[in-house]
Design an enzyme around this catalytic site. Structure first.
Site: not given
Ligand SMILES: *Cc1c(COP(=O)(O)O)cnc(C)c1O
Length: 396
Positions: A184, A212, A243
């Site tokens: 990310s 992502h 997301k």
């Molecule tokens: C955003 C993210 C998470 C967390 O996801 P949530 O559903 O917001 O808890 C976990 N792993 C990665 C790689 C992320 O980018």
């Protein structure tokens, strides 16, 4: 409570502020979208994970409202007592089918999914080989498990092979490679074909956290395994509905049936935490359906990504190379990232600066993220703001 603890907390906060690392949350008053209302100003938004622009999609809102009307507000139960709706199973089956896995299991967040995975599946007899840049939730999840831990530098396949050899030499019963699909902070895509080849050579399983990527990368948005042709070689996919897939909340693990069945029996964040709310579940189902068919949005996202990347590069900004909608503008020092972010703010562009400890010292950046909600004119406006602000700060 002894007063000394409050003094201690205040001092810690002060030192965070003194180091220039205090995070201040800004209040948005309205939906997440290509523009957001921040303190009465309409700002062009370049820092949400709203890759397909679905966060304020009317069809998803209608589906969520329908879920609310039909099933009420909350479940007030964990899944195994009286909290499993037909809707939950529908969403689990839909995400599993989308990702080419037997089944899936929902969590309140992907943070919980990653917190559940390692501890449930692996014991002290086993080994986890983890990329050094993996998400905090993987790091915490690995810490919760008793498995032996091995680490390799991001993308360094020789180092991965060394660690796999070591795990074999140490007599690990089962070996699991854990990696983000897209990292990310940098926007790099994991080298899944090489990782899978090494996994096969050393008898390891592969877990990909595709938060992502799910919904916007790869054919039909099926993520980095589909993008890299490794869908049948990646054993476990974790991901989020927070997301691309509507952006509400909720996480999942998709895998072979015995794995999801075992997680349903033993995963602590599943067993001891409330079921997803009906409106979120119904909205996420609609988001998944829309994402699967959203080639037009994926084309727009790609177009924006290429346009923004090319223009910033031409104007002399230092970018990390890549092809995902995560486009980090490298500034080096934290104060430069903060000043550029402030100058962009003045120009109505909402970005986030990232600096130590989120990224290594000297690697401060502004991480921009493209969205299909933007059109050419929005992208050009963002570029113009970057150029103007960049000249003012003296970084180009
Ligand atoms: C955003 C993210 C998470 C967390 O996801 P949530 O559903 O917001 O808890 C976990 N792993 C990665 C790689 C992320 O980018």
């Amino acid at each position: 409570m002894p007063n000394s603890f409050l003094d201690h907390a205040r001092q810690t906060l002060q030192s965070i502020e003194d180091d220039g690392l205090l995070k201040r949350e800004r209040l948005i008053s309205g939906p997440q979208g290509k523009k957001v209302d921040v303190a009465g100003r309409r700002m062009l938004n370049l820092c949400a994970n709203n890759y397909l622009g679905l966060a304020d999609n009317p069809e998803i809102i209608a589906a969520a409202r329908d879920g609310l009307d039909r099933y009420g507000f909350g479940m007030a139960s964990v899944r195994f007592i009286c909290g499993t709706l037909d809707l939950h199973r529908e969403l689990e089956k839909a995400i599993a089918r989308y990702l080419g896995k037997d089944d899936a299991i929902l969590f309140a967040a992907c943070f919980d999914a990653n917190g559940a995975l390692f501890e449930t599946l692996l014991t002290a007899e086993d080994a986890i080989v983890s990329d050094s840049l993996n998400h905090a939730s993987i790091i915490d999840g690995v810490r919760l498990s008793k498995a032996k831990r091995y680490r390799y530098d991001t993308g360094d396949m020789e180092a991965l092979e060394e660690q796999l050899k070591q795990a074999v030499a140490d007599g690990a019963r089962f070996r699991l490679i854990a990696t983000d699909g897209v990292f990310s902070m940098d926007g790099y895509i994991a080298k899944l074909p090489e990782i899978c080849a090494l996994a096969e050579k050393y008898g390891a399983m592969v877990m990909v956290d595709d938060c992502h990527a799910t919904g916007h990368l790869g054919p039909q948005g099926r993520g980095t395994p589909a993008l890299t042709g490794t869908q049948d070689r990646v054993d476990i996919v974790t991901g989020t509905f927070g997301k691309t897939l509507g952006g509400a909340m909720g996480g999942f693990i998709a895998a072979a049936q015995p794995i999801t069945d075992l997680l349903r029996q033993r995963a602590r964040p599943y067993l001891f935490s409330n079921a997803l709310s009906p409106s979120v579940t119904a909205g996420s189902l609609k988001a998944l359906e829309l994402a699967e068919g959203a080639d037009d949005l994926r084309r727009q996202l790609m177009r924006n990504t290429q346009r923004f990347r090319a223009a910033l590069g031409q104007e002399g900004f230092e970018l990390l190379p890549g092809e995902t909608p995560i486009i980090p503008v490298m500034l080096g020092e934290a104060h430069l990232a903060q000043r550029l972010a402030a100058a962009l703010d003045d120009r109505g562009v909402y970005v986030a600066g990232f600096f130590y400890p989120v990224v290594p010292k000297g690697k401060a950046r502004i991480r921009t993220q493209m969205s299909a909600a933007l059109d050419d004119a929005d992208v050009d406006l963002a570029v113009a703001a970057f150029v103007d602000a960049g000249r003012e700060i003296g970084v180009i």
